[in-house]
Design a protein around this motif. Structure first.
Motif, PDB file in Angstrom:
ATOM      1  N   PHE A 232       0.746  -1.108   0.125  1.00 40.91           N
ATOM      2  CA  PHE A 232      -0.055  -0.038  -0.071  1.00 40.91           C
ATOM      3  C   PHE A 232       0.815   1.232  -0.005  1.00 40.91           C
ATOM      4  O   PHE A 232       0.589   2.072  -0.637  1.00 40.91           O
ATOM      5  N   SER A 233       1.831   1.200   0.722  1.00 40.12           N
ATOM      6  CA  SER A 233       2.828   2.400   0.904  1.00 40.12           C
ATOM      7  C   SER A 233       3.442   2.631  -0.601  1.00 40.12           C
ATOM      8  O   SER A 233       3.698   3.778  -1.042  1.00 40.12           O
ATOM      9  N   ASP A 234       3.770   1.562  -1.453  1.00 41.23           N
ATOM     10  CA  ASP A 234       4.394   1.577  -2.766  1.00 41.23           C
ATOM     11  C   ASP A 234       3.350   2.275  -3.642  1.00 41.23           C
ATOM     12  O   ASP A 234       3.614   3.065  -4.365  1.00 41.23           O
ATOM     13  N   LEU A 235       1.931   1.903  -3.464  1.00 36.15           N
ATOM     14  CA  LEU A 235       1.058   2.309  -4.122  1.00 36.15           C
ATOM     15  C   LEU A 235       0.820   3.740  -3.930  1.00 36.15           C
ATOM     16  O   LEU A 235       0.840   4.479  -5.115  1.00 36.15           O
ATOM     17  N   ILE A 236       0.534   4.233  -2.745  1.00 33.66           N
ATOM     18  CA  ILE A 236       0.404   5.528  -2.575  1.00 33.66           C
ATOM     19  C   ILE A 236       1.737   6.515  -3.025  1.00 33.66           C
ATOM     20  O   ILE A 236       1.449   7.539  -3.879  1.00 33.66           O
ATOM     21  N   ALA A 237       2.767   6.065  -2.716  1.00 40.26           N
ATOM     22  CA  ALA A 237       4.028   6.688  -3.359  1.00 40.26           C
ATOM     23  C   ALA A 237       3.928   6.887  -4.909  1.00 40.26           C
ATOM     24  O   ALA A 237       4.433   8.006  -5.504  1.00 40.26           O
ATOM     25  N   GLY A 238       3.594   5.817  -5.619  1.00 41.09           N
ATOM     26  CA  GLY A 238       3.709   5.836  -6.866  1.00 41.09           C
ATOM     27  C   GLY A 238       2.412   6.670  -7.496  1.00 41.09           C
ATOM     28  O   GLY A 238       2.546   7.426  -8.595  1.00 41.09           O
ATOM     29  N   ILE A 239       1.234   6.723  -6.845  1.00 40.00           N
ATOM     30  CA  ILE A 239       0.190   7.618  -7.221  1.00 40.00           C
ATOM     31  C   ILE A 239       0.571   9.057  -7.137  1.00 40.00           C
ATOM     32  O   ILE A 239       0.322   9.952  -7.862  1.00 40.00           O
ATOM     33  N   GLU A 240       1.224   9.198  -5.770  1.00 38.26           N
ATOM     34  CA  GLU A 240       1.673  10.587  -5.585  1.00 38.26           C
ATOM     35  C   GLU A 240       2.873  11.381  -6.408  1.00 38.26           C
ATOM     36  O   GLU A 240       2.843  12.373  -6.717  1.00 38.26           O
ATOM     37  N   GLU A 241       3.715  10.460  -6.970  1.00 37.17           N
ATOM     38  CA  GLU A 241       4.747  10.669  -7.693  1.00 37.17           C
ATOM     39  C   GLU A 241       4.213  11.060  -9.027  1.00 37.17           C
ATOM     40  O   GLU A 241       5.073  11.924  -9.707  1.00 37.17           O
ATOM     41  N   ASN A 242       3.262  10.548  -9.774  1.00 41.95           N
ATOM     42  CA  ASN A 242       2.574  10.607 -11.038  1.00 41.95           C
ATOM     43  C   ASN A 242       1.482  11.662 -11.151  1.00 41.95           C
ATOM     44  O   ASN A 242       0.945  11.842 -12.281  1.00 41.95           O
ATOM     45  N   LEU A 243       0.887  12.163  -9.869  1.00 38.44           N
ATOM     46  CA  LEU A 243      -0.420  12.857 -10.114  1.00 38.44           C
ATOM     47  C   LEU A 243       0.200  14.376 -10.545  1.00 38.44           C
ATOM     48  O   LEU A 243       1.417  14.684 -10.103  1.00 38.44           O
TER      49      LEU A 243
END
Length: 185
Positions: free
Chosen positions: A168-179
């Motif tokens: 979940f933490s990697d998913l959030i980081a990936g989302i925030e990095e690409n938003l």
């Protein structure tokens, strides 16, 4: 969550219906019940059923998850929405993903690579060729790469990717990095 206005009326009406339907065993009770439910519903707005919130959906970045695995999209949607930071929609049919994206206009798309009928690469190409969606960031989700490859900066068709299974933490980081900056808080 706010109480549903008229819920006591609904409970009384349902109890009355069950009592009369069981005793009379006829269609009259059903007709009366349906008419009264219609009257009750016409006095109750949709907003009465929704939780009250200080922020609206428009205030949150919209994430579209496209994956043929319904369990994955549902659990990911619930987990992301639980953070309170995102509005999340899911699409489990890759052949409908482009249309869903057109209707939704998400701020970011999480897209599975390996899906039946239409793979993620084809969906990404459709989205990129659409003038209204071509700037929408796509993050591929795939079990075809390792976590080390994810961190190496490699891209699939020019898009970021995250390795499944994903924390979940990697998913959030990936989302925030690409938003896009316009959607991030």
């Amino acid at each position: 969550m706010a109480a549903v206005r008229g819920s006591g009326s609904f409970e009384r009406l349902t109890t009355h219906f069950i009592t009369h339907m069981t005793a009379d065993n006829n269609d009259t009770a059903m007709k009366v019940y349906l008419r009264e439910i219609g009257n009750l519903m016409s006095r109750t707005t949709e907003a009465d059923f929704l939780p009250q919130s200080s922020t609206t959906i428009k205030d949150k970045p919209c994430i579209l998850i496209v994956d043929n695995n319904h369990d994955f999209t549902r659990s990911t949607k619930l987990a992301l929405e639980k953070t309170g930071s995102y509005f999340v929609a899911e699409e489990n049919d890759a052949t409908k993903a482009h249309e869903t994206a057109q209707n939704l206009r998400p701020d970011l798309i999480l897209l599975d690579v390996a899906m039946p009928e239409t793979d993620g690469g084809e969906v990404a190409a459709q989205i990129q060729s659409d003038p209204t969606l071509h700037r929408t960031p796509i993050v591929f989700l795939t079990a075809l790469v390792t976590k080390a490859e994810t961190r190496s900066g490699l891209r699939i068709q020019g898009h970021s990717f995250l390795a499944k299974p994903i924390s979940f933490s990697d998913l959030i980081a990936g989302i925030e990095e690409n938003l896009p900056a316009r959607a991030a808080f």
